[in-house]
Design a protein around this motif. Structure first.
Motif, short mmCIF file in Angstrom:
data_model
loop_
_atom_site.label_atom_id
_atom_site.label_comp_id
_atom_site.label_asym_id
_atom_site.label_seq_id
_atom_site.Cartn_x
_atom_site.Cartn_y
_atom_site.Cartn_z
N SER A 60 0.83 -1.21 0.00
CA SER A 60 0.00 0.00 0.00
C SER A 60 0.86 1.26 0.00
O SER A 60 0.57 2.22 -0.71
CB SER A 60 -0.94 0.00 1.21
OG SER A 60 -0.20 -0.15 2.41
N ARG A 61 1.95 1.25 0.78
CA ARG A 61 2.80 2.45 0.85
C ARG A 61 3.95 2.40 -0.16
O ARG A 61 4.71 3.33 -0.30
CB ARG A 61 3.34 2.61 2.27
CG ARG A 61 2.24 2.97 3.28
CD ARG A 61 2.79 3.05 4.70
NE ARG A 61 3.07 1.73 5.25
CZ ARG A 61 3.88 1.48 6.27
NH1 ARG A 61 4.53 2.46 6.85
NH2 ARG A 61 4.07 0.24 6.70
N ARG A 62 4.07 1.24 -0.81
CA ARG A 62 5.13 1.05 -1.80
C ARG A 62 6.51 1.41 -1.27
O ARG A 62 7.25 2.17 -1.89
CB ARG A 62 4.85 1.83 -3.11
CG ARG A 62 3.54 1.42 -3.77
CD ARG A 62 3.45 1.85 -5.21
NE ARG A 62 4.53 1.28 -6.03
CZ ARG A 62 4.56 0.03 -6.47
NH1 ARG A 62 3.60 -0.82 -6.17
NH2 ARG A 62 5.58 -0.39 -7.19
N LYS A 63 6.81 0.84 -0.10
CA LYS A 63 8.15 1.05 0.45
C LYS A 63 8.54 -0.07 1.41
O LYS A 63 7.68 -0.82 1.89
CB LYS A 63 8.26 2.41 1.13
CG LYS A 63 7.34 2.61 2.31
CD LYS A 63 7.68 3.94 3.01
CE LYS A 63 7.40 3.85 4.50
NZ LYS A 63 7.87 4.99 5.27
N ILE A 64 9.82 -0.14 1.66
CA ILE A 64 10.35 -1.08 2.63
C ILE A 64 9.80 -0.74 4.01
O ILE A 64 9.70 0.43 4.37
CB ILE A 64 11.91 -1.01 2.65
CG1 ILE A 64 12.47 -1.65 1.38
CG2 ILE A 64 12.49 -1.63 3.90
CD1 ILE A 64 12.51 -3.17 1.41
N TRP A 65 9.44 -1.77 4.75
CA TRP A 65 8.77 -1.57 6.03
C TRP A 65 9.43 -2.48 7.06
O TRP A 65 9.25 -3.68 7.04
CB TRP A 65 7.28 -1.89 5.85
CG TRP A 65 6.49 -2.13 7.09
CD1 TRP A 65 6.56 -1.46 8.28
CD2 TRP A 65 5.47 -3.14 7.28
NE1 TRP A 65 5.66 -1.97 9.18
CE2 TRP A 65 4.98 -2.99 8.59
CE3 TRP A 65 4.92 -4.13 6.46
CZ2 TRP A 65 3.98 -3.83 9.11
CZ3 TRP A 65 3.92 -4.94 6.97
CH2 TRP A 65 3.45 -4.79 8.27
N HIS A 66 10.21 -1.86 7.94
CA HIS A 66 10.81 -2.61 9.05
C HIS A 66 9.73 -2.74 10.11
O HIS A 66 9.41 -1.79 10.81
CB HIS A 66 12.04 -1.86 9.58
CG HIS A 66 12.68 -2.52 10.76
ND1 HIS A 66 13.70 -1.96 11.48
CD2 HIS A 66 12.46 -3.74 11.33
CE1 HIS A 66 14.06 -2.77 12.46
NE2 HIS A 66 13.32 -3.85 12.40
N LYS A 67 9.17 -3.93 10.20
CA LYS A 67 8.05 -4.17 11.13
C LYS A 67 8.44 -3.72 12.55
O LYS A 67 9.49 -4.13 13.04
CB LYS A 67 7.71 -5.67 11.11
CG LYS A 67 6.81 -6.16 12.23
CD LYS A 67 5.39 -5.67 12.09
CE LYS A 67 4.54 -6.17 13.27
NZ LYS A 67 3.22 -5.54 13.30
N GLY A 68 7.60 -2.89 13.14
CA GLY A 68 7.88 -2.40 14.50
C GLY A 68 8.58 -1.05 14.52
O GLY A 68 8.85 -0.52 15.60
N GLU A 69 8.85 -0.51 13.34
CA GLU A 69 9.58 0.77 13.30
C GLU A 69 8.82 1.89 14.01
O GLU A 69 9.43 2.79 14.58
CB GLU A 69 9.92 1.17 11.85
CG GLU A 69 8.71 1.38 10.97
CD GLU A 69 9.04 1.44 9.47
OE1 GLU A 69 10.22 1.25 9.10
OE2 GLU A 69 8.10 1.67 8.69
N GLU A 70 7.49 1.81 13.97
CA GLU A 70 6.67 2.81 14.69
C GLU A 70 6.20 2.28 16.05
O GLU A 70 6.25 2.98 17.05
CB GLU A 70 5.42 3.16 13.88
CG GLU A 70 5.66 4.10 12.72
CD GLU A 70 4.33 4.47 12.08
OE1 GLU A 70 3.53 5.17 12.72
OE2 GLU A 70 4.10 4.04 10.93
#
Lengths: 134, 134
Positions: A60-70
């Motif tokens: 959906s955001r079209r980017k790498i997502w380090h799970k837990g970053e937020e």
């Protein structure tokens, strides 16, 4: 064979789909509970192995997502498996905070089909999302 | 509300992708082992609920696939779950014959990443595929 080839050969053995992605199942390494489902591209899988924490590709955001970053709810990877067709990845993880779902539940699969006709949320919210994503 | 509407509402609550499919994870209801990953269309999910056995959509053969129709390794469905986005299904099943994989192994996820650099088949073949698919 040079080092660069050796390092990436295992990535070439994954069957990436026509968008360069592979579906990923994240399973609790201790309990066996399926916690979430997401996607990885080649870079995400490489980073997952390098860092020892789950890194996905957010479609959906079209980017790498380090799970837990937020949320801080990172997933420490204990084992990585590939299926017989090479086109699905299974991560066995240790879930920081015991919460994988953005709704504040342990698992994203908290909705059960009741009587073959009705979806019901059956697992509790452990933490208010407002307190997770400040 | 008439019966037909009631009967299909739960199917409408699934978020089907642009090909009308949803990814499905099949998990052993007793051990928690993830056994396989496949896809369903609306008809496959409806038939799964009606029959109590897993019915998938084969993307390669482009047809409905009653798992076990050739091998006898049917999957009796104990529970159906949906994830938080409504776009992934989790089946908790009882695997007939204890073999879900076409290679004759218990699970399709028999390949493990070793040392972050090499895929290794780590689970045994329980039955020769030649004896499964006669």
């Amino acid at each position: 064979m040079n080092a660069a080839v050796t390092e990436t050969r295992w990535l070439n053995e994954v069957t990436w789909d026509d968008q360069g992605l592979v579906p990923v199942i994240a399973q609790d390494a201790a309990t066996g509970d399926v916690l979430m489902f997401a996607w990885m591209n080649r870079d995400a899988l490489a980073r997952t192995v390098e860092t020892g924490e789950a890194v996905y590709w957010s479609r959906s955001r079209r980017k790498i997502w380090h799970k837990g970053e937020e949320s801080g709810h990172v997933q420490r990877v204990r084992e990585i498996r590939l299926d017989c067709d090479g086109d699905v990845v299974l991560l066995k993880i240790e879930q920081e905070g015991g919460i994988a779902c953005h709704t504040g539940r342990r698992s994203c699969f908290f909705t059960r089909l009741h009587d073959g006709s009705q979806w019901q949320a059956v697992d509790p919210v452990l933490k208010d999302p407002k307190d997770i994503y400040k």
